[in-house]
Structures are given as structure tokens and as C-alpha cells.
Enzyme design. Structure first.
Site, PDB file in Angstrom:
ATOM      1  CE1 TYR A   1      22.511   7.941 -31.427  1.00  0.00           C
ATOM      2  CE2 TYR A   1      24.484   8.901 -30.445  1.00  0.00           C
ATOM      3  CZ  TYR A   1      23.890   8.027 -31.322  1.00  0.00           C
ATOM      4  OH  TYR A   1      24.673   7.231 -32.116  1.00  0.00           O
TER       5      TYR A   1
ATOM      6  CE1 TYR B   1      21.107   5.270 -34.195  1.00  0.00           C
ATOM      7  CE2 TYR B   1      22.937   4.001 -33.324  1.00  0.00           C
ATOM      8  CZ  TYR B   1      22.455   5.140 -33.924  1.00  0.00           C
ATOM      9  OH  TYR B   1      23.307   6.159 -34.258  1.00  0.00           O
TER      10      TYR B   1
ATOM     11  CE  LYS C   1      23.710   4.429 -40.215  1.00  0.00           C
ATOM     12  NZ  LYS C   1      23.267   3.668 -39.056  1.00  0.00           N
TER      13      LYS C   1
HETATM   14  C1  LIG Z   1      22.490   4.365 -37.963  1.00  0.00           C
HETATM   15  C2  LIG Z   1      21.641   3.373 -37.261  1.00  0.00           C
HETATM   16  C3  LIG Z   1      20.238   3.488 -37.246  1.00  0.00           C
HETATM   17  C4  LIG Z   1      19.518   4.677 -37.811  1.00  0.00           C
HETATM   18  O1  LIG Z   1      19.449   4.706 -39.196  1.00  0.00           O
HETATM   19  P1  LIG Z   1      19.038   6.071 -39.904  1.00  0.00           P
HETATM   20  O2  LIG Z   1      19.054   5.776 -41.341  1.00  0.00           O
HETATM   21  O3  LIG Z   1      20.088   7.073 -39.481  1.00  0.00           O
HETATM   22  O4  LIG Z   1      17.713   6.493 -39.391  1.00  0.00           O
HETATM   23  C5  LIG Z   1      19.490   2.500 -36.646  1.00  0.00           C
HETATM   24  N1  LIG Z   1      20.093   1.457 -36.050  1.00  0.00           N
HETATM   25  C6  LIG Z   1      21.423   1.315 -36.019  1.00  0.00           C
HETATM   26  C7  LIG Z   1      22.000   0.150 -35.293  1.00  0.00           C
HETATM   27  C8  LIG Z   1      22.246   2.271 -36.619  1.00  0.00           C
HETATM   28  O5  LIG Z   1      23.578   2.119 -36.569  1.00  0.00           O
END
Ligand SMILES: *Cc1c(COP(=O)(O)O)cnc(C)c1O
Length: 337
Positions: free
Chosen positions: A269, A295, A56
């Protein structure tokens, strides 16, 4: 800035430097040997530098520059209780002197009450954000509207950052990342047969496939659906690729080819899977590399599977894009042995 891969301005958009660039591109030799297939490399966006890093940060460099140039004095965003996006937004806001309100939704079934005090939720508070914990999407939307209205009424307008920061503006951060990794790979004489990453709101994937294309690279990208059904993620990714391509003035068909892989999210999720556990433990023990339970652990489980199925066999080279998230490990201690 020392060591930064020079990347030209993108789409005339303002950017505020928040991270440490370029993030490292490293081989995972012991992991590759243990899996017995493709040579696996990792792009370390978990080392993007701001409050434990993550993907992010790249998006926020554009999103918060835009918010500031629009005269905003604060930001409001939404995420789950263990949202990495919320934590990185809180850190970026602190760094830029912006107020930060986080609407955190209890969206993962079966999570313990400690979720509100540990991992990312702890960091949100340390970083000075105001956390508003709610149940359900309806309550979240209502709270966001109320916070934005109040900020405007008090004469310190706040910008709304959508979930995951996945707007065309946020995606520009990953257009830049595509240019960055292409330059690193070229300098090292490397090309990749597949890029694997976790996909949720898909801004990371959408920006990346357009950034790679801009650099003249067409490595196929596999986004692993970790939040929604793969069809939902695919639709979101396609739409954001189109919108971002329009903003860049390019044709979406020129983007690097991508696919969305299903079957690795598990029940929901944020709910642990055996594949996630194996991937997190294996990378920690063979490489000293910390993945996350929501993730990257699930995305790496997909990469393991592609190697085992022979899709990424010997003689091939794969790039795992580490998008961060390890602070959530502290909230997920009970998911591991
Ligand atoms: C937000 C996030 C993602 C996903 O990214 P997107 O752009 O929403 O697809 C992947 N890995 C981590 C660790 C995240 O925090």
C-alpha cells in the site's frame, strides 16, 4: 440544492450536505483514442467539493449526521500519514464545528520524514485537526481508545469513525452515488460495460453496487485492490455488501455484479509502481486529469491493462470512478520523473 440529482432518502438515515452534487460525468476522448479500445468516461468524485474532494465526502455526509444526532461534539479517526480519509474528515468536522482527532499511522515502508508535513498531512493541520502520529496498529488502537475516553470524561463525547469510513452508514453515501450516476447516465443515454475503481476498505464499492441495483442498473464493477491482498478486500467487500443490503432491506444477490482485481498494488500500500506512474502521467498529459499515487493511479493502471488485454476493447464503454486523492501527489514528488 441547485443542480442536485434528486435522490430519495435512503434507509431513513440522516444526512448532512457537505459536497457539491452531482459530481460531473465526463468522456475522456483523448485517453480513449490513445488506448485504442473502449470509450472511457470518468465520474469526478475528486470534484466532490470539500477541501480538494474525494470519495470520503459522500460517506461523511451520513457518518457525521449520525454522530451529531447521537450528541457527539467531536470525531476520532485513523489513517496513514497521507490519508485522504483523515483530511476529508478534518474538513467535514471543521465545517460542522466538531473537534477532530486524527490518529495517523506510519504504515508505508520507505516514506521520507516530509510525509508528516506535506500533502494531506499539511492540510490536516490547516483544517484544525489534532494529528497524533503513531507506529503500528496496536499503538493506533490504544491512542484511539484514550482519545475517546478523554473526550467522554470531559463531557464532549466523540464518535469513532472506522478507517475509510467503511461502515454500513458510510456505504449509504455510495448507495446514493449509484442512484446519482444512473440518473446521469440515463439522461445522457449511456450505459457502461464496466465500472473500474480503487478498493481498500470497500465501502465505496459496497455502496455503489447496491445503489446501482436500486436504480435498476447491473453494470459490472471491478474494484482494484490497492491496500491488501485481493482475497482480503474481496471478503471485506462481500461482508459490507451483505450488511448494507440488510440495512436497505434488500437481498445482497440483487447487487450489481462485482469482482476484486489483484496484481496492481505492487509491493505494498502506498508504494509507487511503474503502472501507477504511467497512468498518472498519461491522464495528466492527455486529459489534464490528476490521479493520485496511492489509489486512482493504480486503479487506472488496471483499466489500461483491461483495455490492452482486449477485455475492454473497441465498441465497449468503461467508467472510471475517480475517488480523489491528488493532494498526496505533493508528498510523492520523488516518485515521478
Ligand atoms: C479511501 C480511498 C479509496 C478507497 O475507498 P474504500 O471505500 O476504502 O474502498 C479510493 N481512492 C481514494 C483516493 C481514497 O482516498
Amino acid at each position: 440544492m441547485a443542480g442536485e440529482v434528486p435522490v430519495p432518502e435512503i434507509a431513513g438515515a440522516p444526512r448532512t450536505m457537505l459536497g457539491h452534487w452531482p459530481t460531473p460525468l465526463e468522456p475522456l476522448e483523448r485517453l480513449s483514442a490513445a488506448l485504442g479500445g473502449a470509450e472511457v468516461w470518468v465520474k469526478r468524485d475528486d470534484c466532490s467539493g470539500l477541501a480538494f474532494g474525494g470519495n470520503k465526502v459522500r460517506k461523511l455526509e451520513y457518518l457525521l449526521a449520525e454522530a451529531r444526532s447521537a450528541g457527539c461534539r467531536g470525531v476520532v479517526t485513523v489513517g496513514g500519514l497521507q490519508s485522504n480519509h483523515a483530511r476529508q474528515t478534518a474538513a467535514a468536522a471543521a465545517r460542522l464545528g466538531l473537534a477532530c482527532d486524527l490518529v495517523l499511522v506510519r504504515l508505508v515502508p520507505g516514506r521520507p520524514p516530509s510525509d508528516e508535513r506535506t500533502g494531506n498531512a499539511l492540510l490536516d493541520r490547516l483544517l484544525g485537526a489534532r494529528a497524533h502520529v503513531v507506529d503500528g496498529a496496536g499503538a493506533a488502537a490504544a491512542r484511539v481508545a484514550e482519545l475517546l475516553e478523554r473526550a467522554a470524561a470531559e463531557g464532549r463525547p466523540a464518535a469513532f469513525i472506522p478507517p475509510g469510513g467503511s461502515t454500513t452508514t458510510g456505504a449509504l453515501g455510495y448507495v446514493r452515488a449509484g442512484l446519482e450516476v444512473a440518473a446521469q447516465a440515463e439522461a445522457a443515454g449511456l450505459a457502461f460495460d464496466r465500472v473500474v475503481l480503487a478498493a481498500s476498505t470497500a465501502g465505496t464499492l459496497a455502496g455503489l453496487v447496491l445503489g446501482l441495483a436500486r436504480a435498476g442498473v447491473r453494470w459490472p464493477v471491478a474494484g482494484v485492490a490497492v491496500a491488501d491482498e485481493p482475497e482480503t478486500t474481496r471478503t471485506a467487500a462481500r461482508q459490507l455488501v451483505e450488511e448494507t443490503a440488510a440495512r436497505l432491506g434488500t437481498d445482497p444477490s440483487e447487487a450489481a455484479p462485482f469482482e476484486i482485481l489483484g496484481g496492481y498494488r505492487g509491493q505494498a500500500y502506498g508504494v509507487a509502481t511503474p503502472g501507477m506512474r504511467e497512468a498518472v502521467e498519461t491522464c495528466a498529459r492527455l486529459e489534464g486529469l490528476l490521479l493520485d499515487p496511492v489509489y486512482t493511479g493504480k486503479a487506472m493502471a488496471a483499466l489500461f491493462d483491461l483495455v490492452r488485454r482486449g477485455e475492454l476493447g473497441r465498441g465497449r464503454r468503461a467508467l472510471f470512478w475517480h475517488t480523489g486523492g491528488a493532494p498526496a501527489l505533493f508528498a510523492y514528488g520523488d516518485a515521478f520523473r
